[in-house]
Design an enzyme around this catalytic site. Structure first.
Site, mmCIF file in Angstrom:
data_model
loop_
_atom_site.group_PDB
_atom_site.id
_atom_site.type_symbol
_atom_site.label_atom_id
_atom_site.label_comp_id
_atom_site.label_asym_id
_atom_site.label_seq_id
_atom_site.Cartn_x
_atom_site.Cartn_y
_atom_site.Cartn_z
ATOM 1 N N SER A 1 0.856 -1.175 0.000
ATOM 2 C CA SER A 1 0.000 0.000 0.000
ATOM 3 C C SER A 1 0.896 1.230 0.000
ATOM 4 C CB SER A 1 -0.878 0.010 1.249
ATOM 5 O OG SER A 1 -0.092 0.359 2.368
ATOM 6 N N LYS A 2 0.255 2.384 -0.006
ATOM 7 C CA LYS A 2 1.029 3.627 -0.085
ATOM 8 C C LYS A 2 1.995 3.787 1.088
ATOM 9 C CE LYS A 2 -1.674 6.276 -3.268
ATOM 10 N NZ LYS A 2 -2.884 7.033 -3.439
#
Ligand code: GLU
Length: 489
Positions: free
Chosen positions: A247-248
């Site tokens: 994920s980010k």
């Protein structure tokens, strides 16, 4: 279509902002398999979520795929344009009695969901609208009561032989009668995907294994619509180095970000290919796109989640930087040098042979395109900046280093041809004469010429700089060292 016919594959991204590395990996695997088998690779933009799908995000997908060098066969399919077929297919299921209208309102369903939660039982639609008499259904439709269309899940079990996970089976009793068409007439994902995959004659669905729970529903729809089943391959998830889903938090997850970071598409493709696949046995990790195509097969798809390690990607990039033909590297580096104010495109074009030799020199110690730009400064600028660390290490004793550099400059000035063998011979002779090792000459010289502690081979550096600039730069270093020595004394 026979078993051995080349597969028809598709990549079906939802345009929600950018091309995620996970999506890019799925696209790549579909593409590689199509190219490997002489199959067909289709692209379908799943733009049914009008609120989230914008032209910009569709463009981001096209741009990302283009950058990676992945193309597709046949025209792009936009899912949103197939609404009428989605509705027709839902109507056909109604007509054949495989689906039914459900008039339960969202509020009623919420209420029942809460009751189930209070009783700690799993909520599943109780089929009450399936019990309605045909006349009552007609009456409600005629009265304009809003309704969805639900698929009636038959009894039994739904199973398939996944190309990655082998046999996967779901008892149908765990699947509720799911909605296929909303009350506004728009399709739910599973229905739209099946309707489109049938229409596009897709024979192999390869996608992330986060879709595994959708697959039994999709298989039931294929069967109910009387269409042949495709094969399925569910690719393992991509995790960050901490083992959590990428994920980010882990850094950049958009393919475009890596482009801007100075990653080469060849390296990105190579890196992505090894997330969830391996050629098997002992293998060379660094591969070109052609080599990947030649090696790719569904036999070696891995089951375990793979790890996205940015360090490995950088390493891979360094490997590709060293290998790509200079003529391909040049157009990627030139705009960066121009942007950094180091040269103009015309200047570089006029000195093409020199520029290519420089690129060849600088790429060896580079992992990112930016590393090349950073190292390139000394070859373009008159002014030079000395890196503090390099100065502290190699110019520790200015009073000793200064005179040695002066002697180096004089030796080089007296040199006949400006070429590496002659430089080396004369400077080694100088070191001998001064009673010092070669390193005492070469290391401070490196700092004088590049300002850096690490550079390509020192003789190559001097060739790239040219005689005049080399001598001027040593003289400049001598002045700097004299200042340092003065300051210290
Ligand atoms: N649009 C879906 C997604 O982006 C993929 C659908 C599919 O491959 O079946 O996750």
């Amino acid at each position: 279509m026979t078993e051995s016919a080349p597969p028809r594959l598709r990549f079906a991204p939802s345009p929600t902002g950018y091309l995620h590395v996970g999506g890019a990996r799925t696209a790549l695997f579909n593409w590689l398999l199509a190219r490997r088998t002489g199959g067909t690779c289709l692209l379908r933009i799943e733009d049914t979520d009008k609120a989230r799908s914008t032209e910009d995000s569709t463009k981001a997908i096209f741009d990302g795929l283009k950058w990676l060098g992945l193309d597709w066969d046949e025209e792009v399919v936009f899912q949103g344009a197939n609404l009428e077929r989605h509705q027709r297919d839902a109507e056909a299921l109604l007509a054949s009695g495989k689906a039914y209208r459900c008039f339960c309102t969202p509020e009623e369903l919420d209420e029942r969901r809460k009751e189930a939660a209070a009783e700690k039982s799993a909520f599943k639609y109780d089929r009450r609208c399936d019990e309605l008499a045909a006349s009552e259904v007609e009456r409600r439709v005629a009265a304009g009561m809003p309704c969805v269309i639900r698929f009636r899940v038959p009894e039994g079990e739904t199973a398939w032989d996944d190309l990655v996970h082998d046999r996967i089976a779901f008892p149908n009793k765990d699947i509720e009668d799911f909605v296929i068409l909303r009350s506004d007439g728009t399709p739910i994902y599973n229905h739209a995907v099946v309707s489109d995959d049938i229409a596009m004659r897709v024979t192999l669905v390869m996608r992330g294994d986060d879709h595994i729970s959708n697959t039994p529903k999709q298989i039931l729809l294929y069967q109910a619509l009387g269409a042949p089943l495709p094969r399925f391959a569910h690719l393992p998830m991509i995790h960050g180095t901490d083992g959590k889903k990428l994920s980010k938090r882990h850094g950049a997850t958009a393919v475009g970000d890596y482009e801007h970071m100075g990653i080469l598409p060849e390296a990105m493709v190579n890196f992505l290919a090894l997330l969830g696949w391996s050629p098997g046995g002992e293998f060379e990790e660094v591969m070109t796109l052609d080599q990947l195509v030649a090696a790719f097969s569904t036999d070696n798809l891995l089951r375990k989640a793979s790890v996205f390690d940015p360090k490995k990607l950088e390493w891979m990039n360094g490997q590709h930087l060293s290998r790509v033909p200079l003529a391909e590297l040049e157009p990627r580096v030139t705009p960066l040098l121009v942007q950094a104010g180091l040269a103009t495109a015309a200047d570089l074009a006029a000195r093409r042979a020199w520029y290519f030799a420089l690129l060849d020199l600088l790429r060896v110690r580079s992992r990112l395109l930016d590393d090349i730009v950073r190292q390139a400064g000394p070859y373009f600028r008159d002014e030079i900046e000395y890196e503090a660390e390099a100065v502290a290490k190699q110019w520790k004793e200015p009073a000793v280093v200064g005179p040695l550099l002066a002697a180096t400059r004089e030796t080089l000035a007296a040199l006949g041809p400006w070429e590496p063998a002659a430089m080396e011979e004369s400077l080694r002779a100088l070191a001998d004469a001064k009673g010092v090792g070669g390193g005492k000459i070469f290391q401070p010289l490196r700092v004088a010429l590049t300002g850096l502690g690490v550079s390509p081979g020192i003789f190559d550096v001097m060739v790239a700089l040219g005689r005049e600039r080399t001598l001027a730069r040593i003289a400049q270093a001598e002045r700097h060292l004299a200042g340092m020595a003065g300051g210290a004394g």
